[in-house]
Design an enzyme around this catalytic site. Structure first.
Site, PDB file in Angstrom:
ATOM      1  N   ALA A  12      18.126  -9.836 -13.404  1.00 38.16           N
ATOM      2  CA  ALA A  12      18.526 -10.930 -14.130  1.00 38.16           C
ATOM      3  C   ALA A  12      16.934 -11.280 -14.680  1.00 38.16           C
ATOM      4  O   ALA A  12      15.972 -10.992 -14.276  1.00 38.16           O
ATOM      5  CB  ALA A  12      18.871 -11.986 -13.163  1.00 38.16           C
TER       6      ALA A  12
ATOM      7  N   GLU B 170      14.781  -8.225  -5.265  1.00 38.26           N
ATOM      8  CA  GLU B 170      14.744  -9.860  -5.362  1.00 38.26           C
ATOM      9  C   GLU B 170      13.738 -10.483  -4.300  1.00 38.26           C
ATOM     10  O   GLU B 170      13.002 -11.517  -4.522  1.00 38.26           O
ATOM     11  CB  GLU B 170      15.949 -10.534  -5.263  1.00 38.26           C
ATOM     12  CG  GLU B 170      17.047 -10.317  -6.506  1.00 38.26           C
ATOM     13  CD  GLU B 170      17.672  -8.964  -6.391  1.00 38.26           C
ATOM     14  OE1 GLU B 170      17.394  -8.003  -5.684  1.00 38.26           O
ATOM     15  OE2 GLU B 170      18.517  -8.962  -7.367  1.00 38.26           O
TER      16      GLU B 170
ATOM     17  N   GLU C  24      23.589  -4.885  -9.643  1.00 39.51           N
ATOM     18  CA  GLU C  24      24.726  -5.523  -9.405  1.00 39.51           C
ATOM     19  C   GLU C  24      25.715  -5.479 -10.415  1.00 39.51           C
ATOM     20  O   GLU C  24      26.924  -5.252 -10.100  1.00 39.51           O
ATOM     21  CB  GLU C  24      24.165  -7.145  -9.220  1.00 39.51           C
ATOM     22  CG  GLU C  24      23.495  -7.405  -7.904  1.00 39.51           C
ATOM     23  CD  GLU C  24      22.743  -8.732  -7.829  1.00 39.51           C
ATOM     24  OE1 GLU C  24      21.881  -8.975  -8.755  1.00 39.51           O
ATOM     25  OE2 GLU C  24      22.951  -9.321  -6.863  1.00 39.51           O
TER      26      GLU C  24
ATOM     27  N   GLY D 131      19.962  -7.664 -10.720  1.00 43.61           N
ATOM     28  CA  GLY D 131      20.997  -8.022 -11.575  1.00 43.61           C
ATOM     29  C   GLY D 131      21.601  -6.709 -12.350  1.00 43.61           C
ATOM     30  O   GLY D 131      22.837  -6.473 -12.322  1.00 43.61           O
TER      31      GLY D 131
END
Ligand code: CAA
Length: 257
Positions: free
Chosen positions: A66, A134, A114, A111
């Protein structure tokens, strides 16, 4: 505007999506996610869809996570909305009725990992790097990693990855079942071309039914899931595909789906 961040190529129902933000290693900001969602809504409605490939632009990165710059000053409410947008979009990718293949060409972090976890297949280049880093940024995975990773690789390995934030190479990703195949960048395109030809050449309703049985069955107890399989199996006999497939076998010819 946001659609330009997602390139789409279509070859007879086999659609290739490229996340096109190489200057930021294809990091997922809200604009990229919105563009991806728009494209996925379009694909959901297509009866002629046979398979979807998703990759990142360039040879260095699939998706490096992200967008950290965008998240840096978010309030809890903004973070919740950002994660919500991504979760909804990743769910759309996961629930496309056809096989979805992640073509992982480099960094597949946060992300990005993911996103790959929501795909049915992951094929990685041997220079790919995976991880959920993260915790190194003071947060936890927010695009589904704490839930889809343990379902894919088991809770012990998932906890190892999400609590240490360590990165793993493609071979380790293969050994824990995070990816299906690993090969050199040079081999990747030929392999994926052959895979999508194979997926695209099989009975399209049967392929959709097989995906539905696995996905929906995983959320049910075994007896309910077996009943679901029986219903979907019987449904195959209501269409033309089963007649063509079995007639072709008996007549010693290739089926024409
Ligand atoms: N967000 C925003 N920008 C990113 C990014 C990210 N996740 N990852 C890389 N970039 C940008 C860099 O800032 C850099 O931009 P500038 O050229 O403008 O400085 C550009 O991409 C190239 O990156 P690097 O110069 O860092 O490239 P490198 O080869 O030296 O390192 C890397 C590559 C190891 C992947 C490193 O970029 C990195 O560690 N990126 C962050 C990885 C990460 O922590 N991902 C998880 C994000 S959090 C998350 O995803 C939360 C969630 O679950 C919702």
């Amino acid at each position: 505007m946001s659609e330009q961040l997602i390139e789409m190529q279509d070859n007879a129902g086999v659609v290739r999506l490229t996340i096109n933000r190489p200057q930021a290693l294809n990091a997922l900001n809200s604009e990229v996610i919105a563009g991806l969602e728009t494209v996925l809504v379009e694909l959901e409605a297509r009866d002629d869809l046979r398979a979807v490939l998703i990759t990142g632009a360039g040879e260095k990165s699939f998706v490096a996570g992200a967008d950290i710059a965008e998240m840096k000053d978010q309030t809890p409410e903004q973070a919740r909305a950002f994660a919500g947008q991504a979760l909804r979009t990743i769910k759309r990718l996961e629930t496309l009725p056809v096989p979805v293949v992640a073509l992982v060409n480099g960094f597949c972090l946060g992300g990005g990992c993911e996103l790959a976890l929501a795909c049915d297949w992951a094929v990685a280049s041997d220079n790919a790097v995976f991880g959920q880093p993260e915790v190194l940024l003071g947060v936890i995975p927010g695009f589904g990693g704490t839930q889809r990773l343990p379902r894919r690789v088991g809770p012990a390995m998932a906890l190892d990855l999400v609590t240490t934030g360590r990165k793993i190479d493609a071979q380790e990703a293969l050994s824990i079942g995070l990816v299906n195949r690993v090969m050199s960048q040079a081999e990747l395109e030929d392999y994926v071309g052959e895979l999508t030809r194979q997926l695209g050449g099989n009975g399209p309703q049967a392929v959709r039914g097989a995906k539905q049985a696995v996905h929906d069955g995983m959320d049910q107890d075994l007896d309910s899931a077996l009943a679901l399989e029986t219903s979907l199996f019987a449904l195959c006999f209501a269409g033309e595909e089963q007649q063509e497939g079995m007639s072709a076998f008996v007549e010693k010819r290739k089926p024409n789906f």
